[in-house]
Design a protein around this motif. Structure first.
Motif: not given
Length: 287
Positions: A44-46, A263-265, A249-255, A258-259
């Motif tokens: 959601l935050a991303s 790779p691990a996923l 910077v919550y939004g950029q941290l969440a994005a 996810l990135l």
């Protein structure tokens, strides 16, 4: 009066079992919520332009956070550094674990159990307890701020548990297949590479995934041994989103998170089919 078939008689014992099941289900739901809420916040935050530390549905959906982090300095170069560092360290750790686990699995000796217990003891040592002497050693041998030196230490830090996992999977491979290969003239190395490792494909995948994921999330080792900002992996550069005086910077941290987890996923999804499969003994016997 006999209760109907299929229905458990009610009583003190049945009530206790029902309460125990209810408590177990509640504990499982709480555990699932503890894992699901942070993941939900990331999603959601991303895409929330006004993201903060709360889990809430965004008033509008935007991709500005992904656009802000998809740069060479923030994402691409650190992710490439992480892939090179963790991928190389994983290859070294898995290869050395296979070579060490094979004689431990196939040969019985007086020192074998003591060696395994020593390996188990090394897995209990916290990485912070050895970083000071390791840092001093790296300075003396001129390996500080080098990618290959850091990769070698990362591989060595994961090697003990990789050997334990690898040995357990090798124990499941029938020895008769190795004996048949040696009867045909195969050497010990050829037996390991052409018989044992192909048969323990799911186990080899487990060791590889576990080692890579543990190295992928390692922050302390590259933070201590790498000094040049251009060589830092993504596990270290993620802290650039934490500013001074508690600002985040919550939004950029969440994005970025996810990135960073992609790779691990993807690695797990690529080999998930092999993880669920059994050892391919049928094909080995045919060969």
């Amino acid at each position: 009066m006999t209760p109907p078939a299929g229905r458990r008689p009610r009583g003190p014992r049945g009530g206790r079992e029902a309460r125990a099941r209810l408590a177990a289900n509640a504990a499982l739901l709480l555990t699932a919520a503890a894992f699901a809420l942070p993941l939900l916040w990331l999603l959601l935050a991303s895409v929330d332009p006004d993201a903060d530390s709360r889990v809430r549905a965004p008033s509008s959906v935007s991709g500005e956070h992904f656009g802000a982090v998809l740069t060479d300095e923030i994402t691409f170069t650190p992710m490439l550094n992480s892939l090179l560092l963790c991928g190389g360290a994983t290859a070294v750790a898995v290869g050395c674990a296979a070579l060490a686990a094979y004689p431990l699995s196939r040969q019985r000796s007086a020192w074998g159990r003591g060696y395994l217990l020593t390996i188990l003891f090394t897995t209990c040592l916290p990485i912070t307890a050895v970083m000071v002497p390791v840092y001093g050693l790296f300075v003396q041998v001129n390996l500080i701020d080098s990618m290959y030196g850091t990769g070698l230490f990362l591989a060595a830090s994961q090697l003990p548990f990789s050997i334990w996992l690898m040995k357990n999977f090798m124990d499941s491979v029938p020895v008769v297949l190795e004996e048949a290969a040696r009867t045909d003239g195969a050497s010990g190395t050829q037996t390991l590479l052409r018989v044992v490792l192909p048969l323990m494909g799911p186990g080899l995948a487990v060791v590889t995934v576990y080692t890579f994921i543990q190295l992928w999330g390692n922050f302390f080792v590259p933070f201590m041994l790498l000094l040049t900002p251009e060589q830092l992996p993504a596990s270290v550069t993620v802290f650039t989103f934490f500013g001074d005086h508690g600002s985040v910077v919550y939004g950029q941290l969440a994005a970025f998170s996810l990135l960073y987890s992609t790779p691990a996923l993807l690695l797990y999804l690529l080999i998930a089919r092999r993880l669920g499969a059994g050892f391919a003994l049928g094909g080995a016997v045919k060969g």
